[in-house]
Enzyme design. Structure first.
Site, PDB file in Angstrom:
ATOM      1  N   LYS A 178       0.856  -1.283  -0.047  1.00 49.19           N
ATOM      2  CA  LYS A 178       0.004  -0.023  -0.014  1.00 49.19           C
ATOM      3  C   LYS A 178       0.712   1.171   0.088  1.00 49.19           C
ATOM      4  O   LYS A 178       2.054   1.248   0.388  1.00 49.19           O
ATOM      5  CB  LYS A 178      -1.046   0.007   1.343  1.00 49.19           C
ATOM      6  CG  LYS A 178      -0.125  -0.059   2.564  1.00 49.19           C
ATOM      7  CD  LYS A 178       0.177   1.325   2.950  1.00 49.19           C
ATOM      8  CE  LYS A 178       1.049   1.279   4.466  1.00 49.19           C
ATOM      9  NZ  LYS A 178       1.705   2.487   4.892  1.00 49.19           N
TER      10      LYS A 178
ATOM     11  N   ASP B   1      -1.406  -1.604  10.967  1.00 50.43           N
ATOM     12  CA  ASP B   1      -1.603  -1.693   9.268  1.00 50.43           C
ATOM     13  C   ASP B   1      -2.381  -2.889   8.771  1.00 50.43           C
ATOM     14  O   ASP B   1      -2.958  -2.924   7.777  1.00 50.43           O
ATOM     15  CB  ASP B   1      -0.361  -1.563   8.632  1.00 50.43           C
ATOM     16  CG  ASP B   1       0.226  -0.103   8.737  1.00 50.43           C
ATOM     17  OD1 ASP B   1      -0.530   0.705   9.364  1.00 50.43           O
ATOM     18  OD2 ASP B   1       1.282   0.093   8.171  1.00 50.43           O
TER      19      ASP B   1
END
Length: 400
Positions: A98, A225
């Site tokens: 990401k 995350d």
């Protein structure tokens, strides 16, 4: 009633759509009805399978017997048994990374962590992870193509598999091989993605004992995350990052970008240690999100409050960003750092500036093109067919 004189028959097909079974010992012919059936798990080829009631006539006995044989039911039952007993033994999944399109730090919490508000988005660069069921009932085995990656309980994949067994009571252990393409210490969430992918895989092997929502909630125990990767791929994340709000992707999927990472990594702990809330940005993160949704990505919306402390930790990273902006001559819509570093993202072009190719000082820099991607609900991320992953520079660095 006389019994049949034999149990072995020769089969042939006639032009009238009837199947004939010849019994040489009884001297008779069995004619099979022409109703067509198809079976789960079997291919019927060019002709449908024809079965139901078989009638036999024996000339020797002058008697007729009727044999009822439901072939489709038998084959369907066998197919169900095969499906049930085979199970899942191997699975290969794409584990994408990401970027943080913007990253605002909004508060320092009493527990020492920081509250953030960030637009997370999955991109097309990712690892490939192969999972196989292990005959062991006590140990997972992990391997990778990159040296220096921990292969024991320090690895987030092993942590994820242990967590899944703890939450569900599953007794399955795995052989796992990671084809690592995402550099470590890059601010790209590669390890977090691996952990989420491992949770998803373990759930597939166990027949879906947990819901996606449960996997997402559990994954916060591994890292802040990790829950994001159970979103659709685009999310507004708050808290420590574990509070995930799915949003429609605000950026076009054909928007190219280039990732450039020096061999040096930024210590996340050291970056946060140097962060000062009193000198950070004050822009409303929701205003940034709205502006991106309306007008797309531009330099002014790609705010990362961790850039100043990261540039203190690694001054060469600041120089790299400045050179990319200067040498890009406007071909990038925005140039910014992802996460806590040390990857610099250039959005708007898939190509790095020429100095990355030409200068000796940058011979060990990792670079890769990428695009934004999302996933379909109830499915894991699919590797794009024209994946950039196979075009990574041979001189890419994966060192932490």
């Amino acid at each position: 009633m006389a019994t049949m004189a034999a149990t072995h028959f020769f089969h042939s097909c006639s032009g009238d759509g009837l199947s004939k079974f010849s019994n040489p010992l009884a001297g008779g012919i069995l004619k099979q009805s022409s109703s067509v059936c198809k079976f789960k798990g079997f291919s019927s080829g060019q002709h449908g399978c024809r079965s139901h009631v078989i009638k036999a006539t024996s000339d020797a006995r002058k008697q007729q017997v009727e044999i009822v044989y439901n072939l489709d039911e038998k084959l369907n039952r066998l197919a169900d048994e095969v499906d049930m007993n085979a199970g899942l033994s191997r699975l290969t999944l794409f584990s994408p990374c990401k970027i943080n399109v913007f990253l605002r730090i909004t508060n320092k919490r009493p527990d020492g962590f920081h509250d953030l508000a960030s637009l997370f988005h999955v991109i097309s660069l990712g690892d490939k992870i192969k999972f196989s069921l292990s005959p062991s009932k006590s140990t997972d085995r992990l391997s990778t193509n990159v040296a220096g990656i921990p292969l024991d309980e320090r690895n987030l994949i092993i942590k994820a598999l242990n967590l899944y067994r703890k939450k569900t009571g599953s007794d399955k252990f795995f052989w796992v091989h990671v084809d690592k393409r995402v550099p470590t210490g890059a601010g790209l969430g590669g390890g977090s993605s691996n952990a989420a992918t491992a949770l998803w895989a373990a759930n597939q092997f166990s027949g879906g004992l947990a819901t996606e929502k449960e996997l997402q909630e559990w994954s916060g125990e591994i890292g802040s995350d990790v829950p994001f990767f159970f979103s659709n791929g685009a999310a507004y994340c708050t808290g420590r990052g574990e509070m995930v709000q799915d949003i429609p992707s605000p950026v076009p999927f054909d928007l190219p970008m280039v990732l450039i990472k020096p061999p040096e990594a930024c210590s996340t702990a050291e970056v946060y240690k140097r962060f000062r809330l009193d000198v950070s940005s004050t822009v409303d993160p929701l205003a940034l999100l709205e502006k991106i949704s309306k007008n797309g990505i531009s330099q002014d919306v790609c705010v990362n409050d961790l850039e100043p402390p990261a540039f203190e930790v690694l001054p060469s990273l600041k120089r790299l960003k400045q050179r990319i902006i200067s040498a890009g001559r406007g071909k990038y819509d925005a140039v910014f750092m992802s996460g806590s570093g040390s990857t610099i993202v250039g959005v708007g072009s898939p190509d790095p500036p020429q100095f990355i190719y030409d200068e000796e000082d940058y011979k060990d820099v990792f670079y890769s093109e990428a695009k934004f991607i999302t996933r379909v609900d109830q499915q894991w991320y699919a590797e794009p067919s024209s994946s950039n992953a196979d075009s990574l520079a041979d001189r890419s660095s994966f060192t932490a």
